[in-house]
Design a protein around this motif. Sequence first.
Motif, short mmCIF file in Angstrom:
data_model
loop_
_atom_site.label_atom_id
_atom_site.label_comp_id
_atom_site.label_asym_id
_atom_site.label_seq_id
_atom_site.Cartn_x
_atom_site.Cartn_y
_atom_site.Cartn_z
N HIS A 21 0.82 -1.06 0.11
CA HIS A 21 -0.07 -0.09 -0.12
C HIS A 21 0.85 1.18 -0.12
O HIS A 21 0.59 2.32 -0.86
N ASP A 22 2.00 1.23 0.78
CA ASP A 22 2.85 2.32 0.59
C ASP A 22 3.32 2.72 -0.68
O ASP A 22 3.39 3.84 -1.28
N SER A 23 3.56 1.37 -1.72
CA SER A 23 3.97 1.68 -2.90
C SER A 23 2.87 2.45 -3.91
O SER A 23 3.00 2.99 -4.64
N GLU A 24 1.56 2.03 -3.40
CA GLU A 24 0.21 2.54 -4.29
C GLU A 24 0.18 4.21 -3.77
O GLU A 24 0.08 5.15 -5.07
N LYS A 25 0.72 4.58 -2.68
CA LYS A 25 0.95 6.10 -2.52
C LYS A 25 2.15 6.78 -3.08
O LYS A 25 1.99 7.73 -3.37
N VAL A 26 3.23 5.71 -3.05
CA VAL A 26 4.34 6.29 -3.68
C VAL A 26 4.24 6.60 -5.28
O VAL A 26 4.66 7.69 -5.79
N VAL A 27 3.38 5.62 -5.68
CA VAL A 27 3.31 5.72 -7.14
C VAL A 27 2.24 7.11 -7.44
O VAL A 27 2.80 7.81 -8.29
N ARG A 64 -4.34 3.18 -6.50
CA ARG A 64 -4.61 1.76 -6.19
C ARG A 64 -4.60 0.92 -7.09
O ARG A 64 -5.29 0.98 -8.46
N THR A 65 -4.12 -0.27 -6.90
CA THR A 65 -4.00 -1.15 -8.11
C THR A 65 -5.36 -2.14 -7.96
O THR A 65 -5.60 -2.92 -8.84
#
Length: 449
Positions: free
Chosen positions: A28-34, A152-153
């Motif tokens: 989920h951090d990655s979703e926010k980083v993206v 969000r994926t």
Amino acid sequence: MVVYTGSMSDAASKTFYLETFGCQMNAHDSEKVVGTLLAQGYRQVPTVEEAGLVLYNTCSIRDKAEQKVFNRLADYKKYRAQGKKFGVLGCVAQQEGERIFERAPYVSLVCGSASYRNLPQMLVQLETGSSRVTGLDDRMTDECFETEFAARTNPHRGYITIIEGCDKFCAYCVVPFTRGKERSRTSASVLEEARQLADLGYTEIQLLGQNVNSYRDPSGLKSFAELLVAVASVVGIRRVRFTTSHPRDFGRDIVEAIDAVPALCNHVHLPVQSGSTRVLDAMSRLYTRDEYLERISWIQAARRDISLTSDLIVGFPGETEREFEETLSLMDLVGYDSVFTFKYSPRPNTPALRLEDAIPEAEKARRLAVLNDRQKQIGTRRNQRHVGQIVEAMVEGKNAARGQWVGRTSQIKVLNFTVPAGVELAAGSYVDVRVTGCFPNSLVGELAV
Ligand code: SAH
Ligand code: SF4
Ligand code: F3S
């Protein structure tokens, strides 16, 4: 889903590739980083070859996880001459800090999760040619990574981090060193995000935290159980999950909330780690076997049939055969629906490194196999109780090879089911399924019509 709206020239020059390792919080951090990068005019590309900026969001929970990162870093070498920039994010970044620049001099960004809120400034530093940009807050910040941007994926299940960091310092664990101190978001900001997700069409929300139930509302308005109920009451939300719960902070009010509110999924992930009070004490887990079993008894006394899952570690230093058997007997007593099992892995900075009586790898592997074998029997037995029931499944997709649909029950069980010829289902929809059989880790059934 955030849609890129930058100019074409920006989009062509500012491209990034991101690969993620580790837990759901990292995902989920990655979703926010993206989302943050997209908002800064970057465009995400699917391969390292196409990217100007290559990012790895890393995990260091066990040695194997950390090694993956360094294997990737070794791969970087061949791209060095092409002018690509490389960044290491997440738990290995925080743990290794500036040592990463020594080990892999072509890396120019090292940033732990407690510094992600500063990413926009760090990206500017990178763009203006800085070759060693760091974000290493190391247990200093009180702030969470709150951003309005999240790419969000999953279009149906939305993740919301409600509490970051960890203050528990279990003897074996790197997380308190990699994710900073424990800090919660206000209930108002969590509820606002839940409403936004509902407006976007999400029907399932998963609340995240290393110890999600250690949540303390900084505004003092809601307890964790009250927050669960409030999120489950958001119009349009049909399912609310939460992970991971720490046994020490697990109160009866959570069970009462699940009993009272059908939208709260009837599943609790309550990692025990060991069934031996002596080992739990050596692990600094802050509860005894009996205290853990007391919490389990609250859950088992609920009106709803709440599924139980756990994490277990074998081969903690000094774990005797008898103590290992206590873990097996606890598994029998609880009757877990499923478990994640791990061999103890010595980690940097952790107090357990100083303990003697390491268990040999082969013995750890043997204990792991015994434990997994036991869980296979328990899991099958637990799943058999569903055979003959009609359960609600959220449709996740179709397994074309097997001609079956795949869904999840409220109890987080995977349910593979058939539908009558010609029937097509939509991912994200909810259907009733008659359970006709089971395996240790999944159920099978047919659409109930
Ligand atoms: N905060 C959660 C778990 C976070 S880490 C909790 O306290 O329950 C996820 C799981 O990884 C842990 O539950 C534990 O089982 C496992 N784990 C953590 N450190 C480990 C280590 N050094 N070796 C083996 N397993 C480990
Ligand atoms: Fe690690 Fe323990 Fe914190 Fe869980 S509670 S993240 S196992 S230190
Ligand atoms: Fe790994 Fe960090 Fe999560 S160590 S498990 S990515 S908190």
